[in-house]
Design a protein around this motif. Structure first.
Motif: not given
Length: 222
Positions: A152-153, A158, A161-162, A165
């Motif tokens: 995520f970092r 974005k 990132k998601w 996750v």
């Protein structure tokens, strides 16, 4: 400067809230178990999950549960730490090593404290040791959660990132379900494992941010 300080405050507020939720979940499961009020929930979930038992699905679930086992997570943890060291991400390497390693010790301590026997049903695989909290669930939450935190970092976009996750969260959930499907854990063991793992991971992330990013925040406020 004010924006950085605001982000810092929001992060720690969210961390405290998450830690409180995970702690509440774990304590609630323990209280329900000690008062013998959790059996109805466990049996109900068992009935639903075991209605889908089939030879092919058992092979799939056995493969999934392997991804949450001690050997696999140990190998993956060592691999991630080596990669981070090679990339000179020393703080993150230490974070992963301590978070996963001490998390495993934490699970062992919890199992020794509660000493809950495994379900008295015909399991599809052999599994020894105590049942609560689930080591697979707790360990997978801690390790894959740590990887999700790193990705995520690391990603700039974005969507990446998601996606990372969500995929890792789904894997964690499937590992928990596989333990119930295979008959080696009560559903409440899984929830207890997720709660303990989530609480531990939240605490470790908060400490990592505090110790290794404190200098950045101080610099930003000068």
């Amino acid at each position: 400067m004010e924006e950085r300080q605001l982000k810092k405050t929001v992060f720690f507020v969210i961390s405290i809230i998450c830690l409180g939720i995970f702690t509440w979940g774990f304590v609630s499961i323990v209280e329900e178990w000690k008062e013998n009020e959790i059996s109805g929930f466990d049996n109900g979930v068992f009935d639903v999950v075991h209605a889908f038992v089939s030879p092919k699905l058992t092979i799939v679930m056995t493969s999934i549960t392997f991804l949450g086992g001690v050997k696999w997570l140990s190998i993956c943890t060592i691999g991630v730490v080596i990669v981070l060291l090679f990339m000179r991400k020393y703080p993150l390497a230490i974070f992963v090593a301590l978070t996963v390693g001490l998390g495993a010790c934490f699970n062992w301590v919890l199992k020794w404290i509660f000493k809950r026997d495994r379900p008295d049903i015909e399991a599809l695989i052999e599994q020894g040791g105590y049942s609560f909290p689930s080591g697979h669930s707790m360990g997978s939450f801690i390790f894959y959660g740590s990887v999700a935190f790193i990705l995520f970092r690391a990603f700039d976009r974005k969507i990446y990132k998601w996606i990372s996750v969500c995929c890792l969260s789904m894997l964690i959930l499937l590992i928990g379900i596989s333990r119930v499907y295979l008959g080696v854990h009560f559903p409440s063991d899984i929830i207890g494992g997720f709660s303990a793992g989530g609480g531990w991971l939240t605490l470790c992330i908060a400490l990592y941010i505090y110790f290794y990013k404190r200098s950045d925040w101080k610099y930003a406020n000068e």
